[in-house]
Write a protein that holds these residues in place. Structure first.
Motif, PDB file in Angstrom:
ATOM      1  N   PHE A   1      25.663  41.168  58.630  1.00 11.23           N
ATOM      2  CA  PHE A   1      25.801  40.291  57.466  1.00 11.23           C
ATOM      3  C   PHE A   1      26.728  41.001  56.487  1.00 11.23           C
ATOM      4  CE2 PHE A   1      24.800  38.552  53.361  1.00 11.23           C
ATOM      5  CZ  PHE A   1      24.492  37.215  53.593  1.00 11.23           C
ATOM      6  N   ALA A   2      27.954  40.474  56.342  1.00 12.13           N
ATOM      7  CA  ALA A   2      28.935  41.111  55.450  1.00 12.13           C
ATOM      8  C   ALA A   2      28.830  40.493  54.070  1.00 12.13           C
ATOM      9  CB  ALA A   2      30.338  40.927  56.009  1.00 12.13           C
TER      10      ALA A   2
ATOM     11  N   PRO B   1      21.523  47.805  52.072  1.00  9.14           N
ATOM     12  CA  PRO B   1      21.257  46.741  51.081  1.00  9.14           C
ATOM     13  C   PRO B   1      22.305  46.837  49.978  1.00  9.14           C
ATOM     14  CG  PRO B   1      19.754  48.588  50.754  1.00  9.14           C
ATOM     15  CD  PRO B   1      20.646  48.977  51.902  1.00  9.14           C
ATOM     16  N   ALA B   2      23.511  46.335  50.261  1.00 12.97           N
ATOM     17  CA  ALA B   2      24.699  46.808  49.545  1.00 12.97           C
ATOM     18  C   ALA B   2      25.090  46.057  48.277  1.00 12.97           C
ATOM     19  CB  ALA B   2      25.883  46.797  50.523  1.00 12.97           C
ATOM     20  N   THR B   3      24.964  44.736  48.283  1.00 11.95           N
ATOM     21  CA  THR B   3      25.723  44.005  47.253  1.00 11.95           C
ATOM     22  C   THR B   3      25.047  43.943  45.879  1.00 11.95           C
ATOM     23  OG1 THR B   3      26.905  41.953  46.747  1.00 11.95           O
ATOM     24  CG2 THR B   3      24.835  41.730  47.979  1.00 11.95           C
ATOM     25  N   PRO B   4      25.831  44.175  44.821  1.00 10.62           N
ATOM     26  CA  PRO B   4      25.298  44.078  43.459  1.00 10.62           C
ATOM     27  C   PRO B   4      25.563  42.703  42.830  1.00 10.62           C
ATOM     28  CG  PRO B   4      27.453  45.096  43.367  1.00 10.62           C
ATOM     29  CD  PRO B   4      27.203  44.730  44.823  1.00 10.62           C
ATOM     30  N   TYR B   5      26.250  41.805  43.565  1.00 16.49           N
ATOM     31  CA  TYR B   5      26.642  40.519  42.969  1.00 16.49           C
ATOM     32  C   TYR B   5      25.575  39.453  43.218  1.00 16.49           C
ATOM     33  CZ  TYR B   5      31.168  42.887  42.919  1.00 16.49           C
ATOM     34  OH  TYR B   5      32.173  43.787  42.712  1.00 16.49           O
ATOM     35  N   ASP B   6      25.276  38.668  42.158  1.00 16.32           N
ATOM     36  CA  ASP B   6      24.172  37.705  42.221  1.00 16.32           C
ATOM     37  C   ASP B   6      24.307  36.701  43.355  1.00 16.32           C
ATOM     38  OD1 ASP B   6      22.821  38.869  40.176  1.00 16.32           O
ATOM     39  OD2 ASP B   6      23.532  37.485  38.618  1.00 16.32           O
ATOM     40  N   ASP B   7      25.504  36.108  43.508  1.00 22.21           N
ATOM     41  CA  ASP B   7      25.643  35.074  44.550  1.00 22.21           C
ATOM     42  C   ASP B   7      25.456  35.695  45.942  1.00 22.21           C
ATOM     43  OD1 ASP B   7      28.013  36.508  44.147  1.00 22.21           O
ATOM     44  OD2 ASP B   7      29.312  34.860  44.787  1.00 22.21           O
ATOM     45  N   GLU B   8      25.996  36.880  46.141  1.00 16.96           N
ATOM     46  CA  GLU B   8      25.874  37.533  47.433  1.00 16.96           C
ATOM     47  C   GLU B   8      24.441  38.020  47.679  1.00 16.96           C
ATOM     48  OE1 GLU B   8      28.491  36.362  48.947  1.00 16.96           O
ATOM     49  OE2 GLU B   8      29.072  38.264  49.843  1.00 16.96           O
ATOM     50  N   ARG B   9      23.776  38.419  46.618  1.00 18.10           N
ATOM     51  CA  ARG B   9      22.373  38.832  46.751  1.00 18.10           C
ATOM     52  C   ARG B   9      21.500  37.653  47.165  1.00 18.10           C
ATOM     53  NH1 ARG B   9      21.203  42.450  41.382  1.00 18.10           N
ATOM     54  NH2 ARG B   9      21.520  44.486  42.330  1.00 18.10           N
TER      55      ARG B   9
ATOM     56  N   PHE C   1      22.072  37.112  50.802  1.00 16.75           N
ATOM     57  CA  PHE C   1      21.409  38.169  51.581  1.00 16.75           C
ATOM     58  C   PHE C   1      19.908  37.887  51.664  1.00 16.75           C
ATOM     59  CE2 PHE C   1      19.142  42.084  52.203  1.00 16.75           C
ATOM     60  CZ  PHE C   1      19.944  42.904  52.990  1.00 16.75           C
ATOM     61  N   LEU C   2      19.324  37.514  50.525  1.00 21.15           N
ATOM     62  CA  LEU C   2      17.877  37.254  50.513  1.00 21.15           C
ATOM     63  C   LEU C   2      17.525  36.050  51.391  1.00 21.15           C
ATOM     64  CD1 LEU C   2      17.006  37.998  46.774  1.00 21.15           C
ATOM     65  CD2 LEU C   2      16.123  39.216  48.794  1.00 21.15           C
ATOM     66  N   ALA C   3      18.379  35.024  51.386  1.00 20.71           N
ATOM     67  CA  ALA C   3      18.133  33.853  52.239  1.00 20.71           C
ATOM     68  C   ALA C   3      18.166  34.272  53.715  1.00 20.71           C
ATOM     69  CB  ALA C   3      19.176  32.772  51.960  1.00 20.71           C
ATOM     70  N   TRP C   4      19.114  35.128  54.058  1.00 20.98           N
ATOM     71  CA  TRP C   4      19.219  35.660  55.436  1.00 20.98           C
ATOM     72  C   TRP C   4      17.949  36.428  55.790  1.00 20.98           C
ATOM     73  CZ3 TRP C   4      21.049  41.098  56.400  1.00 20.98           C
ATOM     74  CH2 TRP C   4      21.181  41.387  57.764  1.00 20.98           C
ATOM     75  N   ALA C   5      17.558  37.342  54.892  1.00 23.04           N
ATOM     76  CA  ALA C   5      16.398  38.199  55.170  1.00 23.04           C
ATOM     77  C   ALA C   5      15.115  37.380  55.269  1.00 23.04           C
ATOM     78  CB  ALA C   5      16.271  39.257  54.075  1.00 23.04           C
ATOM     79  N   ARG C   6      14.996  36.373  54.423  1.00 24.72           N
ATOM     80  CA  ARG C   6      13.756  35.586  54.380  1.00 24.72           C
ATOM     81  C   ARG C   6      13.618  34.649  55.579  1.00 24.72           C
ATOM     82  NH1 ARG C   6      14.389  35.103  48.052  1.00 24.72           N
ATOM     83  NH2 ARG C   6      12.840  36.654  47.426  1.00 24.72           N
ATOM     84  N   ALA C   7      14.704  34.450  56.322  1.00 26.44           N
ATOM     85  CA  ALA C   7      14.636  33.566  57.491  1.00 26.44           C
ATOM     86  C   ALA C   7      14.002  34.269  58.693  1.00 26.44           C
ATOM     87  CB  ALA C   7      16.036  33.070  57.840  1.00 26.44           C
ATOM     88  N   PHE C   8      13.933  35.597  58.686  1.00 22.47           N
ATOM     89  CA  PHE C   8      13.398  36.306  59.870  1.00 22.47           C
ATOM     90  C   PHE C   8      11.953  35.905  60.206  1.00 22.47           C
ATOM     91  CE2 PHE C   8      17.050  39.088  58.954  1.00 22.47           C
ATOM     92  CZ  PHE C   8      17.624  39.108  60.208  1.00 22.47           C
TER      93      PHE C   8
END
Ligand SMILES: [Zn+2]
Length: 287
Positions: A13-14, A41-49, A52-59
């Motif tokens: 996930f880039a 857990p890299a990104t400091p930007y709100d939209d990208e965070r 990332f959280l949507a990706w992680a929460r799908a597991f």
């Protein structure tokens, strides 16, 4: 485009990060088939965070369970989301002690040491070995899955952009030794923090060992140019700033401020090798 399945039990996930141009993104990886660890857990930007959280929460909806957030090292373009993701996902952060020490605000629950293994259950269980690979950063970790022949290599190499070895966090001698060690793993695939996977049939089109050896040769080639620049400076020597235009004549002057840091890391190595010495606020040849 994202997430991208790279191998069995490995997703990329880039996310956009404030990293060193021309790179614009840092890759996070999800490893494990049933039990899943998230690396970088890299990104400091709100939209990208949020993405990332949507990706992680799908597991969990795939019958998979998140177990930890893994850090490769402490640089800002690798840990910008660590605190938020740990809190939002209820996950512990695992990192090397030298990384934890540099991020006192982060709750690092487990300090990973050289050789520790991280077992992730699944139809095909994975066992990732933490490799302490200092050189770019003191607490840098890579993660190696020997049976799948995959290594997560953080900022040891990149398929987009360059890896900066600077004199404070960096250590050129350690970096070259660790690149050699990574080459000897002879993995089929290396997953860098910036750019495409490195594999014969992947984006980079070559075996990881080849790229690690290319990096070593490239650094030693630069070192030879620095040795030549020192020789030209004579016994009175020259400052690192004055050595840059000669040692980096093949590089755009726009990059010279960064080149100077790399040059200083080389000079420290050369001094330890007995081939350079400090003279006043500069450097001269030795040996
Ligand atoms: Zn870094």
């Amino acid at each position: 485009m994202r997430p991208r399945v790279i191998a069995r039990g490995v997703e990329l996930f880039a996310a956009r990060t404030p990293t060193l141009p021309p790179a614009t993104h840092t890759n996070s990886y999800a490893i494990g088939e049933r039990e899943v660890a998230l690396v970088e857990p890299a990104t400091p930007y709100d939209d990208e965070r949020r993405a990332f959280l949507a990706w992680a929460r799908a597991f969990p909806s795939q019958g998979r369970r998140l177990v930890a957030l893994l850090l490769t090292h402490h640089h800002a373009d690798h840990v910008g989301g660590a605190e938020l993701f740990a809190r939002e996902l209820g996950l512990p952060i695992w990192a090397h002690a030298a990384t934890a020490d540099r991020l006192p605000h982060l709750p690092v629950a487990r300090r990973l040491e050289e050789g520790e293994s991280i077992a992730l259950g699944g139809a095909i269980p994975q066992r990732w070995t933490a490799l302490h690979t200092p050189g770019h950063a003191p607490g840098h970790l890579c993660f190696h899955e020997a049976s799948q022949r995959i290594a997560i290599v953080g900022d040891m190499v990149a398929s987009v952009g360059t890896i900066l070895i600077e004199p404070t966090d960096g250590d050129m001698i350690a970096y070259l030794a660790q690149l050699d060690r990574l080459a000897r793993l002879d993995a089929d695939m290396a997953l860098p923090a910036h750019g495409d996977p490195i594999a014969e049939d992947g984006g980079a089109g070559r075996r990881p060992a080849e790229l690690f050896r290319f990096y070593i040769a490239h650094r030693l080639g630069r070192e030879a140019k620095i040795v030549a620049a020192l020789a030209m400076a004579g016994a009175e020597g020259a400052t690192s700033a004055a050595l840059v235009p000669t040692a980096y004549a093949d590089t755009s002057p726009l990059l010279w401020p960064l080149a100077r840091l790399s040059l200083e890391a080389h000079l420290i190595k050369l001094a330890r090798d007995g081939r350079a010495r400090r003279v006043g606020d500069g450097w001269a040849s030795a040996g």
